[in-house]
Write an enzyme that holds these catalytic residues in place. Sequence first.
Site, PDB file in Angstrom:
ATOM      1  N   ASP A  71     -11.447  -4.731  10.289  1.00  0.00           N
ATOM      2  CA  ASP A  71     -11.068  -3.363   9.947  1.00  0.00           C
ATOM      3  C   ASP A  71     -12.166  -2.448  10.476  1.00  0.00           C
ATOM      4  O   ASP A  71     -13.350  -2.792  10.442  1.00  0.00           O
ATOM      5  CB  ASP A  71     -10.923  -3.200   8.434  1.00  0.00           C
ATOM      6  CG  ASP A  71     -10.058  -2.004   8.075  1.00  0.00           C
ATOM      7  OD1 ASP A  71      -8.909  -2.207   7.646  1.00  0.00           O
ATOM      8  OD2 ASP A  71     -10.535  -0.861   8.243  1.00  0.00           O
ATOM      9  N   LYS A  76     -15.431  -0.428   4.010  1.00  0.00           N
ATOM     10  CA  LYS A  76     -14.467  -1.399   3.479  1.00  0.00           C
ATOM     11  C   LYS A  76     -14.900  -2.823   3.819  1.00  0.00           C
ATOM     12  O   LYS A  76     -14.894  -3.713   2.965  1.00  0.00           O
ATOM     13  CB  LYS A  76     -13.075  -1.117   4.061  1.00  0.00           C
ATOM     14  CG  LYS A  76     -11.981  -1.950   3.414  1.00  0.00           C
ATOM     15  CD  LYS A  76     -10.688  -1.913   4.183  1.00  0.00           C
ATOM     16  CE  LYS A  76      -9.781  -0.774   3.776  1.00  0.00           C
ATOM     17  NZ  LYS A  76      -8.477  -0.817   4.456  1.00  0.00           N
ATOM     18  N   PHE A 107       7.572  -8.726   4.132  1.00  0.00           N
ATOM     19  CA  PHE A 107       8.465  -8.166   3.100  1.00  0.00           C
ATOM     20  C   PHE A 107       7.721  -8.021   1.779  1.00  0.00           C
ATOM     21  O   PHE A 107       8.304  -8.140   0.702  1.00  0.00           O
ATOM     22  CB  PHE A 107       9.706  -9.056   2.942  1.00  0.00           C
ATOM     23  CG  PHE A 107      10.445  -9.263   4.238  1.00  0.00           C
ATOM     24  CD1 PHE A 107      11.258  -8.258   4.750  1.00  0.00           C
ATOM     25  CD2 PHE A 107      10.283 -10.432   4.967  1.00  0.00           C
ATOM     26  CE1 PHE A 107      11.912  -8.431   5.971  1.00  0.00           C
ATOM     27  CE2 PHE A 107      10.939 -10.609   6.184  1.00  0.00           C
ATOM     28  CZ  PHE A 107      11.748  -9.606   6.692  1.00  0.00           C
ATOM     29  N   ARG A 160       5.825  -6.495  -1.393  1.00  0.00           N
ATOM     30  CA  ARG A 160       5.859  -5.263  -2.185  1.00  0.00           C
ATOM     31  C   ARG A 160       4.468  -4.996  -2.722  1.00  0.00           C
ATOM     32  O   ARG A 160       3.778  -5.931  -3.149  1.00  0.00           O
ATOM     33  CB  ARG A 160       6.815  -5.415  -3.383  1.00  0.00           C
ATOM     34  CG  ARG A 160       8.263  -5.427  -3.010  1.00  0.00           C
ATOM     35  CD  ARG A 160       9.071  -5.984  -4.150  1.00  0.00           C
ATOM     36  NE  ARG A 160       8.621  -7.334  -4.498  1.00  0.00           N
ATOM     37  CZ  ARG A 160       9.008  -7.998  -5.576  1.00  0.00           C
ATOM     38  NH1 ARG A 160       9.827  -7.442  -6.441  1.00  0.00           N
ATOM     39  NH2 ARG A 160       8.586  -9.217  -5.818  1.00  0.00           N
ATOM     40  N   LYS A 197      13.490  -5.938   9.520  1.00  0.00           N
ATOM     41  CA  LYS A 197      12.673  -5.189   8.570  1.00  0.00           C
ATOM     42  C   LYS A 197      13.296  -3.835   8.236  1.00  0.00           C
ATOM     43  O   LYS A 197      13.406  -3.449   7.075  1.00  0.00           O
ATOM     44  CB  LYS A 197      11.263  -5.014   9.144  1.00  0.00           C
ATOM     45  CG  LYS A 197      10.306  -4.256   8.250  1.00  0.00           C
ATOM     46  CD  LYS A 197      10.138  -4.955   6.909  1.00  0.00           C
ATOM     47  CE  LYS A 197       9.402  -4.106   5.911  1.00  0.00           C
ATOM     48  NZ  LYS A 197       7.976  -4.096   6.051  1.00  0.00           N
ATOM     49  N   GLY A 219      16.019   6.176 -11.139  1.00  0.00           N
ATOM     50  CA  GLY A 219      14.677   6.738 -11.309  1.00  0.00           C
ATOM     51  C   GLY A 219      14.623   8.157 -10.791  1.00  0.00           C
ATOM     52  O   GLY A 219      15.665   8.768 -10.534  1.00  0.00           O
ATOM     53  N   CYS A 231       6.654   2.981   2.386  1.00  0.00           N
ATOM     54  CA  CYS A 231       7.482   2.167   3.290  1.00  0.00           C
ATOM     55  C   CYS A 231       8.935   2.616   3.359  1.00  0.00           C
ATOM     56  O   CYS A 231       9.441   2.924   4.437  1.00  0.00           O
ATOM     57  CB  CYS A 231       7.423   0.709   2.848  1.00  0.00           C
ATOM     58  SG  CYS A 231       5.749   0.085   2.757  1.00  0.00           S
ATOM     59  N   ARG A 239       0.930   7.512  -2.372  1.00  0.00           N
ATOM     60  CA  ARG A 239       1.612   7.944  -1.146  1.00  0.00           C
ATOM     61  C   ARG A 239       3.122   7.982  -1.360  1.00  0.00           C
ATOM     62  O   ARG A 239       3.714   7.035  -1.875  1.00  0.00           O
ATOM     63  CB  ARG A 239       1.290   6.983   0.009  1.00  0.00           C
ATOM     64  CG  ARG A 239      -0.135   7.124   0.501  1.00  0.00           C
ATOM     65  CD  ARG A 239      -0.467   6.077   1.532  1.00  0.00           C
ATOM     66  NE  ARG A 239      -0.395   4.727   0.987  1.00  0.00           N
ATOM     67  CZ  ARG A 239      -0.416   3.622   1.712  1.00  0.00           C
ATOM     68  NH1 ARG A 239      -0.505   3.698   3.016  1.00  0.00           N
ATOM     69  NH2 ARG A 239      -0.358   2.442   1.139  1.00  0.00           N
TER      70      ARG A 239
END
Length: 433
Positions: A33, A38, A154, A156, A206, A255, A262, A330
């Site tokens: 990175d 970090k 995939f 989360r 995706k 909601g 994403c 975000r």
Amino acid sequence: MFSRRIAVVGAGYVGLTTGACLASLGHSVVCADTNVEKVKRLRSGRVTILEPGLEKLLVEGMAAGRLEFAASAREAVSVPDKPVEVLFLCVPTPMGATGAADLGPVAAVAREVRDLLPSGCVVVNKSTVPVGTAEATRRLLGRKDVAVVSNPEFLREGSAVEDFLHPDRIVVGCDAQDAAEKVAALYSKLGAPAVLTDAASAEMVKYAANCFLSMKLSYVNALAELCERLGADVADVTEGMGYDRRIGQAFLQPGPGWGGSCLPKDTHALLQVAAGVGLDFSLVAASLATNDRQRTLMVDKIRTAVGGDLAGQQIGLLGLAFKAGTADLRGSPALAVAAELHAQGAVLTGYDPGVPEGVPGVTDAVRVVDDPSMAAKDAAALVVLTEWPEFRALDWRALSSVVAERVVVDTRNLLDSDVLRRAGFSWIGVGRR
Ligand code: UGA
């Protein structure tokens, strides 16, 4: 034991999870990175994102000598005596001004490593990228002896480690069969079904999956509104639908709108891609429009709950993150609702178990506090915006004595309405009778 030397470029939640999990499967991994701070933190075994299980895997991987960090892609692929066999690209693909994915970060890494990769190395794109990116990356690399594979993730947020180690499927796309098989074999221990296909189809999977999920959510949010108008109860309706195995119970919770970094990005990108080839994908466009409308509906609900005018009203917000289990702000629907409440003159105090006071990313519109009772103090209404389970266990009796009005608008249908009523609150849900 079967083990590969792997470089992972980008140590965000996807890259770091990929690196730490691949190390836990026995591979030798270097994660790169460009954020020097970090890298320093990671080398000392600390993870700053809220991702259950990740720090443990990180520490174990480093202790076993299977996980190390580098401050650039160049450094990661230049470790003496450790030629990289597979390089994962896990850099961000933010939404550009037009809604299309910005491929600058992918291109930059490709340029940085192209002359350093050993012959036979496989470059794997894990970032969500438009169809055709594997081909574009191959051209940027300009190496006949390096294959480019698409292997979408995939994961989360908030359950990324669990999702990585127990995947529903592995999707690998490449026009060279041996490279696709080499990548699929990295995951063989996981025992998940593998879909081996061409690069374009893998890239498409995706977008197809994320947009389908967003449509499912917009559908359920629209159903909730219909239930309200017709006097039906969306919780019973979705339960009744969800038992149908073709539909399933997951992703049927209404909601304040769906968000995050994403689903919105990928939905906009798919629309762009479709428009680029002359296809008006109106189904996806309607899903986005329904989502925008959902936020407005929530604001209308809150305004009605406080008597028809938000100007000068003190509102307590429970939840700021885009979903429970993460501190990520975000694309948060909670913040979108807050912005609209603020624009209509409401005075907002917000509490989120994952979001500390003074965190960057919250607009000036919300005063962030570290205690739910401070958010409730003198509130004309309390609004649940993120589905943190701990909100169910709050001491609602105690809260009832600090609010100005005992009104809760629960945009996630999270709370037990009986408990609330017993504590003297009127409870307003979404799509509930
Ligand atoms: C999503 C996908 O679920 C992952 O499979 C994918 O890998 C990831 O995007 C990605 O592309 O990287 P994530 O952004 O972490 O994962 O969030 P989700 O759990 O999908 O939630 C998205 C939004 O939908 C949140 O705002 C959440 O609160 C909302 N949601 C979800 C609902 O409103 N109701 C539900 O029933 C489920």
